[in-house]
Write a protein that holds these residues in place. Sequence first.
Motif, PDB file in Angstrom:
ATOM      1  N   HIS A  69       0.841  -1.207   0.000  1.00 45.75           N
ATOM      2  CA  HIS A  69       0.000   0.000   0.000  1.00 45.75           C
ATOM      3  C   HIS A  69       0.877   1.259   0.000  1.00 45.75           C
ATOM      4  N   ALA A  72      -0.220   4.691   1.360  1.00 46.63           N
ATOM      5  CA  ALA A  72      -0.435   4.920   2.792  1.00 46.63           C
ATOM      6  C   ALA A  72       0.859   4.774   3.588  1.00 46.63           C
ATOM      7  N   ARG A  75       1.142   6.863   6.909  1.00 50.28           N
ATOM      8  CA  ARG A  75       0.192   6.405   7.927  1.00 50.28           C
ATOM      9  C   ARG A  75       0.624   5.060   8.490  1.00 50.28           C
ATOM     10  N   ALA A 108      -4.031   0.913   6.171  1.00 48.72           N
ATOM     11  CA  ALA A 108      -3.815   1.384   4.797  1.00 48.72           C
ATOM     12  C   ALA A 108      -5.121   1.762   4.117  1.00 48.72           C
ATOM     13  N   ASP A 110      -7.774   2.706   5.756  1.00 48.53           N
ATOM     14  CA  ASP A 110      -8.494   3.592   6.677  1.00 48.53           C
ATOM     15  C   ASP A 110      -9.720   2.902   7.262  1.00 48.53           C
TER      16      ASP A 110
END
Length: 220
Positions: A69, A72, A75, A108, A110
């Motif tokens: 991912h 992301a 994050r 990833a 959310d």
Amino acid sequence: RAAANPATAPTLKGALMPTVPKLRSSDTGATNRTPTDHLSTLLQDLDLAGIFERIDIAETEITKAVERHPHAADRLWHAFKLLTPTHERMDHEPVYRAHCRELLDRVAEDDDTRPATAAEICCAMFDISKVTPLSSLAMGLYMRAWLKAGLPDIAKIAEDSEHHEALERSRIDQYEHDTRRALAVDTRKLGTIECRGRHHGEPVDCAYTTGHASDTEVRS
């Protein structure tokens, strides 16, 4: 934490149905072992991971998640704090890796990180099976969670799982949903991410940078 709905699926205690003896690794080849015996034995005998090894595992799984991912990446780097083991069986490397993978994939995308992971469901079923045999529905969930976690497919677990799924898939679906909620970790969420612009001490262009870089940045 939301409890399982007794009208649609049994609670964890309701799924319970004489004690499953602890098995030695040398017993796993016995032909009279049930699927529960095989799964419980393997969870007892998987390689142990110490605290520092678990840190390395978490870091490795974050790196792999970033590869899966890339959108992301920042994050995911800050998701390290979510990867705290929640059960003693997570001393076993494959179980902990599975737990980390699922949580990182949720980060990833959310998605909500609070509901139980497949690995956590396996750990709960392991505990239950040591006290009393599992019902058919609980066994179906145990096998489904085992395979979702990517744990070793031993003793024809996948084949047995297909049998359970064919007979009671919709009930297992509801039971899985309720069990994930019942075992949820309410505090397991990223919250607001604040980054000082350094990852592992190196300056980075992090999407969550809120101030000047420091010399000793730690994960937020």
